[in-house]
Design a protein around this motif. Structure first.
Motif, short mmCIF file in Angstrom:
data_model
loop_
_atom_site.label_atom_id
_atom_site.label_comp_id
_atom_site.label_asym_id
_atom_site.label_seq_id
_atom_site.Cartn_x
_atom_site.Cartn_y
_atom_site.Cartn_z
N ILE A 82 0.89 -1.16 0.00
CA ILE A 82 0.00 0.00 0.00
C ILE A 82 0.93 1.21 0.00
O ILE A 82 1.89 1.24 0.79
N THR A 104 -2.55 4.36 -2.91
CA THR A 104 -2.71 3.23 -3.81
C THR A 104 -2.89 1.96 -2.99
O THR A 104 -2.04 1.62 -2.17
N ILE A 105 -4.04 1.32 -3.20
CA ILE A 105 -4.37 0.05 -2.56
C ILE A 105 -4.86 -0.88 -3.65
O ILE A 105 -5.73 -0.50 -4.44
N VAL A 108 -5.17 0.38 -7.22
CA VAL A 108 -6.06 1.50 -7.49
C VAL A 108 -5.55 2.72 -6.74
O VAL A 108 -5.33 2.66 -5.53
N THR A 109 -5.36 3.83 -7.45
CA THR A 109 -4.87 5.07 -6.86
C THR A 109 -5.98 6.10 -6.82
O THR A 109 -6.63 6.36 -7.83
N LYS A 110 -6.19 6.67 -5.64
CA LYS A 110 -7.22 7.70 -5.44
C LYS A 110 -6.64 8.82 -4.58
O LYS A 110 -5.81 8.56 -3.71
N ARG A 141 -13.56 1.76 1.36
CA ARG A 141 -12.76 0.62 0.90
C ARG A 141 -13.15 0.18 -0.50
O ARG A 141 -12.30 -0.28 -1.28
N ASP A 143 -13.85 2.01 -3.00
CA ASP A 143 -13.17 2.85 -3.99
C ASP A 143 -11.84 2.23 -4.43
O ASP A 143 -11.32 2.57 -5.50
N PHE A 144 -11.30 1.34 -3.61
CA PHE A 144 -10.00 0.73 -3.89
C PHE A 144 -10.12 -0.75 -4.27
O PHE A 144 -9.15 -1.49 -4.23
#
Length: 175
Positions: A82, A104-105, A108-110, A141, A143-144
């Motif tokens: 992460i 980033t998890i 996926v990067t937000k 969570r 979202d990732f």
């Protein structure tokens, strides 16, 4: 510009998530690293990079930890880290900041915003310059890509979507 490294012996990286919507389960990462560079004494120009080893996750329950490492959640085999990279710091007052960055998890990067309380700088008994911070924030969570879900017989969620992030961080100025 000064470089600082996280003092893992005096820092904690944790998260909290509601279980059955009535209690929080707390987890932490045992293995992580972070570097901070800053020119200003108040860290208002800080650049931060952080990474945590997903395989070091612990919620004090081995079965749950293995489930969190599985493809249902973090998918540690394919996404072992992460990461967080700062994109800016907003100074609210002398001791309060908002740290913006990319989290980033699971690949996926937000963008996220973390609230930061600055505890100050001191010299430890060994002559090392250290600074302390408390960071808090909240992410969804799903979202990732951590979308595993289950419901109880009554229709309630087993795990909430919101995850609270909490970090108590001490950093050491590098020579």
């Amino acid at each position: 510009m000064a470089t600082w490294k996280i003092d893992t012996a005096h820092s904690e990286i944790e998260f909290k998530v509601k279980h059955l919507m009535i209690t929080n389960v707390t987890g932490h990462f045992a293995t992580y690293d972070a570097t901070v560079t800053a020119g200003n004494d108040d860290f208002s120009d800080a650049k931060i990079s952080f990474e945590a080893d997903v395989n070091s996750i612990s919620t004090k329950n081995a079965q749950r930890d293995e489930h969190l490492k599985s493809p249902d959640f973090f998918d540690a085999a394919n996404h072992p880290k992460i990461t967080f990279t700062s994109t800016g710091v907003e100074k609210k007052d002398a001791d309060t900041f908002v740290l913006n960055g990319d989290l980033t998890i699971r690949g996926v990067t937000k963008p996220v915003a973390l609230n930061v309380e600055y505890s100050g700088i001191t010299i430890d008994p060994y002559g090392q310059t250290k600074a302390g911070f408390e960071l808090t924030g909240k992410i969804n969570r799903k979202d990732f890509g951590l979308s595993w879900s289950a419901t109880t017989e009554a229709g309630g969620l087993v795990v909430s979507d919101d995850v609270r992030l909490i970090a108590a961080v001490q950093i050491i100025k590098q020579a």
